[in-house]
Design a protein around this motif. Structure first.
Motif, PDB file in Angstrom:
ATOM      1  N   ASN A  48      52.835 -21.950 135.508  1.00 41.29           N
ATOM      2  CA  ASN A  48      52.992 -21.703 136.934  1.00 41.29           C
ATOM      3  C   ASN A  48      51.762 -20.982 137.482  1.00 41.29           C
ATOM      4  OD1 ASN A  48      53.923 -20.465 139.488  1.00 41.29           O
ATOM      5  ND2 ASN A  48      55.906 -21.241 138.828  1.00 41.29           N
ATOM      6  N   THR A  53      48.736 -15.024 133.665  1.00 38.03           N
ATOM      7  CA  THR A  53      48.234 -15.712 132.463  1.00 38.03           C
ATOM      8  C   THR A  53      47.602 -17.053 132.839  1.00 38.03           C
ATOM      9  OG1 THR A  53      50.179 -14.747 131.389  1.00 38.03           O
ATOM     10  CG2 THR A  53      48.828 -16.234 130.063  1.00 38.03           C
ATOM     11  N   GLN A  83      58.341  -9.902 133.698  1.00 43.49           N
ATOM     12  CA  GLN A  83      57.446  -9.020 134.465  1.00 43.49           C
ATOM     13  C   GLN A  83      56.046  -9.616 134.379  1.00 43.49           C
ATOM     14  OE1 GLN A  83      57.576  -5.161 132.556  1.00 43.49           O
ATOM     15  NE2 GLN A  83      57.076  -5.989 130.541  1.00 43.49           N
ATOM     16  N   SER A  84      55.206  -9.230 135.344  1.00 42.11           N
ATOM     17  CA  SER A  84      53.858  -9.798 135.375  1.00 42.11           C
ATOM     18  C   SER A  84      52.825  -8.785 134.910  1.00 42.11           C
ATOM     19  CB  SER A  84      53.504 -10.264 136.793  1.00 42.11           C
ATOM     20  OG  SER A  84      52.151 -10.719 136.795  1.00 42.11           O
ATOM     21  N   GLY A  85      51.811  -9.306 134.230  1.00 39.58           N
ATOM     22  CA  GLY A  85      50.673  -8.489 133.832  1.00 39.58           C
ATOM     23  C   GLY A  85      49.899  -7.965 135.032  1.00 39.58           C
TER      24      GLY A  85
HETATM   25  C1  LIG Z   1      62.883 -18.442 128.873  1.00 42.48           C
HETATM   26  C2  LIG Z   1      61.688 -18.463 129.796  1.00 42.48           C
HETATM   27  C3  LIG Z   1      60.903 -19.614 129.901  1.00 42.48           C
HETATM   28  C4  LIG Z   1      59.780 -19.663 130.748  1.00 42.48           C
HETATM   29  N1  LIG Z   1      58.998 -20.801 130.804  1.00 42.48           N
HETATM   30  C5  LIG Z   1      57.879 -20.820 131.573  1.00 42.48           C
HETATM   31  C6  LIG Z   1      56.998 -21.972 131.567  1.00 42.48           C
HETATM   32  O1  LIG Z   1      57.209 -22.963 130.844  1.00 42.48           O
HETATM   33  N2  LIG Z   1      55.893 -21.944 132.378  1.00 42.48           N
HETATM   34  C7  LIG Z   1      55.606 -20.858 133.164  1.00 42.48           C
HETATM   35  O2  LIG Z   1      54.598 -20.890 133.873  1.00 42.48           O
HETATM   36  N3  LIG Z   1      56.413 -19.753 133.183  1.00 42.48           N
HETATM   37  C8  LIG Z   1      57.532 -19.709 132.397  1.00 42.48           C
HETATM   38  N4  LIG Z   1      58.347 -18.598 132.400  1.00 42.48           N
HETATM   39  C9  LIG Z   1      58.055 -17.492 133.349  1.00 42.48           C
HETATM   40  C10 LIG Z   1      56.926 -16.526 132.935  1.00 42.48           C
HETATM   41  O3  LIG Z   1      57.027 -16.129 131.586  1.00 42.48           O
HETATM   42  C11 LIG Z   1      57.025 -15.288 133.837  1.00 42.48           C
HETATM   43  O4  LIG Z   1      56.872 -15.669 135.196  1.00 42.48           O
HETATM   44  C12 LIG Z   1      56.050 -14.169 133.488  1.00 42.48           C
HETATM   45  O5  LIG Z   1      56.535 -12.964 134.072  1.00 42.48           O
HETATM   46  C13 LIG Z   1      54.616 -14.392 133.979  1.00 42.48           C
HETATM   47  O6  LIG Z   1      53.831 -13.282 133.566  1.00 42.48           O
HETATM   48  P1  LIG Z   1      52.291 -13.092 133.976  1.00 42.48           P
HETATM   49  O7  LIG Z   1      52.209 -13.021 135.482  1.00 42.48           O
HETATM   50  O8  LIG Z   1      51.899 -11.805 133.316  1.00 42.48           O
HETATM   51  O9  LIG Z   1      51.528 -14.254 133.429  1.00 42.48           O
HETATM   52  C14 LIG Z   1      59.447 -18.531 131.531  1.00 42.48           C
HETATM   53  C15 LIG Z   1      60.235 -17.354 131.422  1.00 42.48           C
HETATM   54  C16 LIG Z   1      61.342 -17.316 130.565  1.00 42.48           C
HETATM   55  C17 LIG Z   1      62.149 -16.043 130.460  1.00 42.48           C
END
Ligand SMILES: Cc1cc2nc3c(=O)[nH]c(=O)nc-3n(C[C@H](O)[C@H](O)[C@H](O)COP(=O)(O)O)c2cc1C
Length: 208
Positions: A48, A53, A83-85
């Motif tokens: 996303n 990340t 949570q987000s980094g």
């Molecule tokens: C079970 C589960 C599956 C997930 N699958 C995805 C995925 O396939 N792609 C994605 O972009 N985010 C996915 N997420 C959401 C991210 O892990 C989440 O938005 C995260 O907080 C982003 O952190 P960041 O901003 O530090 O990168 C998933 C979350 C969970 C709990």
């Protein structure tokens, strides 16, 4: 679509996708890693665009994938998926569960059974997500615990939501089938996005 729940019949693994940009280490949970060719050994991941990340992988062209096992605790999903980094240092206090690989990127050892280090070879803009096509440059097995599937996570790792209290004036509640977040209100907006895992309203089910 005759029944959108047909999408739930697709199987997925679960992974911690990690990257390093400058001095910043970060990672997030994804379920979208998939091997697409064997020679060369290549995978795709869909991330996303709102995830930090995502931006780090796009900027550096490198990432590591920790393949999660059935021993992954729910706290790991909370740390990396809810949570987000941008707001927290996800590796703060987590040193005993992470090691830095030869590519300079931290990978997760807690609840992981293998890892792959990868280099991006191309990207495809999917609107909400970017699809990264990457060469697998290195990897290793950590143990023989089976990889976790999304179905196993739903059934055995994610806590079950509590039943709604029987109050006549209680608002309606919907639960995110991905992460367990509970939304309360008179109706669930069509454009609602889960604040924990960023999945859309179509991934919510009404709570009895
Ligand atoms: C079970 C589960 C599956 C997930 N699958 C995805 C995925 O396939 N792609 C994605 O972009 N985010 C996915 N997420 C959401 C991210 O892990 C989440 O938005 C995260 O907080 C982003 O952190 P960041 O901003 O530090 O990168 C998933 C979350 C969970 C709990």
């Amino acid at each position: 679509m005759k029944n959108s729940k047909a999408m739930y019949a697709l199987t997925y693994g679960l992974f911690v996708l990690t990257a390093r940009q400058g001095d910043k280490d970060n990672g997030c949970i994804i379920n979208t890693a998939c091997q697409v060719t064997e020679s060369p050994n290549r995978i795709t991941i869909a991330v996303n665009k709102s995830n930090l990340t995502h931006d780090m992988v796009l900027a550096t062209g490198q990432f590591t994938l920790s393949i999660l096992s059935q021993e992954a605790p729910f706290s790991l999903f909370q740390r990396f998926g809810f949570q987000s980094g941008r707001d927290v240092d996800k590796f703060d206090g987590y040193q005993e569960h992470a090691v830095r690989g030869d590519n300079g990127i931290l990978r997760v050892t807690q609840g992981a059974c293998a890892w792959l280090s990868c280099k991006v070879v191309s990207t495809l803009d999917l609107g909400t997500h970017t699809l990264f096509l990457a060469d697998v440059e290195d990897g290793d097995l950590l143990n023989s615990v089976p990889s976790v599937t999304y179905t196993y996570y739903q059934a055995n790792i994610k806590p079950k939501p509590q039943a709604a209290p029987a109050a006549p004036t209680a608002k309606k509640r919907w639960v995110c089938v991905v992460c367990g977040y509970v939304y309360e209100g008179d109706f669930l907006p069509e454009d609602f996005i889960c604040p924990w895992c960023k999945h859309p309203a179509s991934d919510f089910e009404p709570l009895a």
